[in-house]
Write an enzyme that holds these catalytic residues in place. Structure first.
Site, short mmCIF file in Angstrom:
data_model
loop_
_atom_site.label_atom_id
_atom_site.label_comp_id
_atom_site.label_asym_id
_atom_site.label_seq_id
_atom_site.Cartn_x
_atom_site.Cartn_y
_atom_site.Cartn_z
N GLN A 223 0.83 -1.20 0.00
CA GLN A 223 0.00 0.00 0.00
C GLN A 223 0.86 1.25 0.00
O GLN A 223 0.34 2.36 -0.11
CB GLN A 223 -0.89 0.02 1.25
CG GLN A 223 -1.86 -1.15 1.33
CD GLN A 223 -2.61 -1.20 2.65
OE1 GLN A 223 -2.68 -2.24 3.27
NE2 GLN A 223 -3.20 -0.10 3.10
N ARG A 370 -8.09 -0.87 8.52
CA ARG A 370 -9.14 0.06 8.09
C ARG A 370 -9.38 1.12 9.16
O ARG A 370 -10.51 1.33 9.63
CB ARG A 370 -10.43 -0.70 7.80
CG ARG A 370 -11.29 0.09 6.82
CD ARG A 370 -12.34 -0.70 6.16
NE ARG A 370 -12.95 0.13 5.13
CZ ARG A 370 -13.90 -0.27 4.32
NH1 ARG A 370 -14.36 -1.46 4.40
NH2 ARG A 370 -14.41 0.53 3.42
N CYS A 371 -8.30 1.81 9.49
CA CYS A 371 -8.36 2.63 10.69
C CYS A 371 -7.19 3.59 10.69
O CYS A 371 -6.10 3.24 10.26
CB CYS A 371 -8.28 1.67 11.86
SG CYS A 371 -7.58 2.27 13.36
N GLU A 741 -12.74 4.63 6.10
CA GLU A 741 -12.76 3.78 7.29
C GLU A 741 -13.91 4.05 8.24
O GLU A 741 -14.12 3.27 9.17
CB GLU A 741 -11.47 4.04 8.09
CG GLU A 741 -10.26 3.65 7.32
CD GLU A 741 -9.04 4.39 7.79
OE1 GLU A 741 -9.19 5.33 8.58
OE2 GLU A 741 -7.95 4.03 7.36
#
Ligand code: CDP
Length: 796
Positions: A223, A370-371, A741
């Protein structure tokens, strides 16, 4: 005569443009790391430790070497001779690449085999004989600090125990005073269990070292390609300009694909040694057992309350279990991520947070699944504590929140933990949510149902989230400041290519970035191709995680388009034979202020940049922008869930879920809705079915999809989404805030609060996630709380 273009028709801001990337994905034409085949490519497999904690007495790889088709066997000892047995982590710790002295978690990488095909490599791994001397394992933060606890990281000097850090933030004295004045003190102990991002595609890499050019090309599932390039330069001591990281299509990341994993390093070394491309593709168990776990934090929370409902202060202590290596990818300054964003939703005079991080014999954890760096835990703790406090006061859940919200005219607002929130309409979002769920009516229904023995519940979660690190003053990773970038090249026909330092993993960047260009320049989105993920072509960026792409890279896209527009204005003045000051802009065209019918399109300006530029002007129409945001963006959301709990079995069903998300200006409403639905699905999964736990020996339960459950469309409830509240971000060039998120962060508390609300009056104050039916049943039957991760059950 030229005319302004219609923004929606050209796919600008607010257009629900279909995702351009889906054209290849739904045809099975995506290009993932495992799809890439290079001439002469070899395959790598990893031998993992069966034990959670053991001394390695010896490793005998002779039988593996003898297997035909095996080219190389790497062990920790061999890595050590090249100073590669250990590598630095993104949190200033060290992590074993291949174990030398001890194994420290089940699934740890012990050896690698490189062979003609993956099957030979796998067989050869099984032929390696490792003699282990088992050691006692530690699987929770309480045992980690017991006086007789074995020291897990005895490889480190100055590490006498298992404590990684003690960290604090906030105002201890002010909070003490607030508690002294409290009418009521509300207390809650919570555990946010270990979970795993579990993207569909596992991690993998193909390293291709070319001795003739000295260039290393690595195709990999990352990523953050530029950060990986810097890390590879550091670890492998290769010059940065000779390293090219290409991140092709990625089948989901969710934070799992930010860290550097041993498999990447081993495939790179193997390619350098063998001078052939080496592919490593992790299998599902390898991914679930060894990479990037999230959460695993215990909270002791207290709130000081005035009888009328005003929150006077908050005190939190968190114990974070980081596993064997502290390898969180997070801003360096904050040891427990942005956990201190807790209570940013509320106007609270004083707060104090202490945090202790410890090692355990579990895979490295704490990735931002996801945070935005532990914001999920922050908002979960916040919203569970808020519900408990309202109950303790006997106040209505919605009224208690409303009373303590930061008000619209209080922005910019400095939170008790020191963040600056800058915009929002929290009360309005709550109103929309309550109206949509039918709050008053549901409360009546709930009371009537209760009288007949049926348990209905309603859970609210109202959250804000800091998205878009940095600004570079406060946010860095390993000293690299957090900002992002975009490069835009407009060709002479007015078509364009845009590259950014972000790297999407399914979020739709190829679609939405082009929409920002359309909005700024009037070039149709279909005329803009977006490319990300190649460090040789993309400008330097910090990658995509923590919903930072739109706040930072998206802002850079707007800024680079504005630079292009500024040059195009000069070209327009030249074409229109007026001075620049006399030129006006409307979408897609410049015109003469005094004669609006005289104009030129942006495409005509593009031709002129190559064919008819004024004397002295540098030809071409391209530019780069680096964007360092002044602040984080702060989206806000209200999630409300209603449930029915079966008192006999503990099974609970979701009746309705309402989401009101205010993420500022929505670039692509359809994509935003997809992000929210995905987040709510994960929230439902975390609250109802997902956990990864460990027995006393450190054996991991949750390393396959029979134990670690992912909800399919069948299990997932429906969601009702509302988009009517829009508070533009005051400092973002197009007023957008992050969204990726929010629902995964704020959603879990809504589901848990709903079940706890159904159980109100039964004496049960808390059930920790996941709310499996047997845990709900146990709480109801024995009228007691259920704390911690579910116990591991054995068949005997
Ligand atoms: O960093 P990441 O891409 O995961 O998260 P994000 O910046 O919140 O964006 C997720 C997706 O939603 C991207 O395609 C964004 O461009 C889109 N988005 C949008 O259309 N409008 C917003 N206000 C925020 C995001």
């Amino acid at each position: 005569m030229t005319q302004a273009v219609d923004e929606i028709k050209i796919g600008g801001l607010g257009a629900s443009r279909k995702r351009v990337e889906d054209s290849r994905f739904i045809r099975g034409k995506g290009n993932y790391t495992d799809d890439i085949v290079l001439p002469g490519m070899l395959h790598m497999e990893i031998l993992r430790s069966p034990l959670a904690h053991a001394r390695i007495k010896s490793i005998d790889a002779s039988k593996a070497w003898d297997i035909p088709g095996v080219h190389l066997v790497l062990t920790g000892e061999m890595m050590a001779t090249r100073n590669l047995a250990w590598m630095p982590t993104l949190s200033y710790d060290t992590q074993a690449v291949l174990a030398t002295d001890k194994v420290r978690f089940q699934g740890q990488e012990v050896a690698c085999v490189i062979a003609d095909d993956p099957y030979i490599a796998k067989d050869a791994c099984e032929a390696i004989v490792v003699d282990y001397e088992p050691l006692p394992a530690i699987v929770n933060p309480v045992d980690a600090v017991a006086p007789d606890a074995p020291v897990i990281r005895d490889d480190k000097e100055n590490q006498p125990d298992n404590v990684i850090y003690n960290w604090e933030v906030g105002d201890a004295d002010g909070t003490e005073r607030a508690f002294a004045q409290a009418d009521v003190i509300s207390k809650l102990q919570l555990h946010y269990p270990r979970s795993h991002p579990s993207p569909i595609e596992c991690c993998g890499s193909i390293a291709d070292f070319n001795r003739a050019t000295s260039k290393l090309t690595v195709y990999m599932t990352t990523q953050a390609p530029h950060i990986i390039r810097a890390a590879v330069a550091m670890v492998a001591e290769l010059p940065e300009h000779m390293i090219r990281i290409i991140s092709p299509d990625i089948g989901g990341g969710f934070g799992n694909k930010v860290p550097v994993y041993p498999g990447y390093v081993c495939s790179i070394l193997a390619s350098i040694l063998l001078e052939r491309p080496v592919k490593w593709i992790e299998d599902k168990t390898g991914n679930l057992i060894s990479t990037g776990f999230a959460r695993d934090i215990y909270l002791n929370g207290e709130m000081a309350l005035r009888q009328d409902g005003k929150i006077l202060g908050v005190r939190m202590h968190c114990d974070a279990d980081h596993g064997a290596f502290f390898s969180d990818a997070q801003p360096s300054k904050f040891k427990i991520g942005l956990l201190h964003s807790a209570f940013a939703t509320y106007d609270i005079p004083a707060a104090h947070l202490t945090a202790r991080g410890t090692y355990s014999n579990k895979a490295p954890g704490g990735v931002a699944y996801r945070c935005s760096f532990r914001v999920t835990e922050a908002m979960f703790f916040q919203e569970r504590m808020i519900q408990a406090a309202a109950d303790d006061l006997g106040m209505d859940q919605a009224a208690f929140r409303r009373m303590n919200f930061v008000r619209d005219d209080d922005f910019p607002h400095r939170t008790a933990f020191g963040f600056l929130t800058d915009s929002g309409q929290y009360g309005k979002c709550l109103d929309v949510g309550l109206q949509a769920i039918g709050y008053e009516e549901f409360r009546r229904e709930q009371a009537e149902a209760r009288a007949r023995g049926r348990l209905l519940g309603l859970g609210i979660s109202t959250m804000t989230e800091p998205l878009g690190a940095g600004n570079s003053r406060e946010y860095d990773i390993l000293g690299i400041k957090m900002f992002d970038s975009a490069e835009l090249k407009v060709h002479m026909t007015g078509k364009a290519i845009l590259r950014t330092g972000a790297r999407g993993q399914g979020q739709g960047h190829e679609t939405t970035w082009a929409q920002i260009v359309a909005h700024e320049l009037g070039i149709p989105a279909d005329d803009v191709v977006v490319e990300e993920g190649d460090t040789d072509t993309a400008p330097f960026g910090m990658g995509t995680y923590a919903s930072r792409s739109t706040p930072v890279a998206g802002a850079a896209v707007a800024m680079v388009a504005r630079k292009i527009r500024a040059k195009a204005r000069k070209l327009a003045a030249h074409l229109l034979e007026v001075s620049e000051e006399d030129v006006e802009w409307e979408l897609g065209r410049f015109y003469v202020r005094s004669a609006p019918s005289r104009g030129v399109t942006i495409q005509e300006c593009a031709v002129a940049a190559y064919a008819n530029m004024p004397d002295g002007m540098e030809p071409g129409l391209e530019n780069t922008a680096y964007y360092d945001p002044p602040n984080l963006t702060w989206p806000f959301a209200v999630y409300i869930v209603t449930v029915e709990v079966d008192p006999v079995t503990g099974v609970w069903d979701v009746l309705k879920t309402v989401a009101v998300d205010d993420c500022g200006v929505r670039i692509n409403p359809m994509i935003v809705e997809g992000q929210i639905m995905g987040g709510l699905t994960e929230a439902y999964a975390m609250s109802s079915m997902q956990f990864i736990t460990f027995d006393a020996e450190g054996n991991c339960v949750g390393s396959n999809y029979m134990d670690y459950l992912l909800p399919t469309a069948w299990e997932t409830p429906g969601f009702e989404l509302h988009s009517e509240v829009v508070t533009p971000c005051p400092h973002h060039p197009i007023g957008a805030k992050g969204i990726g998120e929010c629902a995964a962060v704020g959603g879990p508390a809504a589901f848990v609060n709903a079940v706890m609300d159904a159980l109100s009056g039964t004496g049960v104050r808390n059930i920790d996630m996941p709310l499996l039916p047997d845990r709900v049943w146990e709480a109801l039957t024995h009228r007691r709380d259920v704390y911690g991760a579910p116990p591991v059950r054995s068949d005997d």
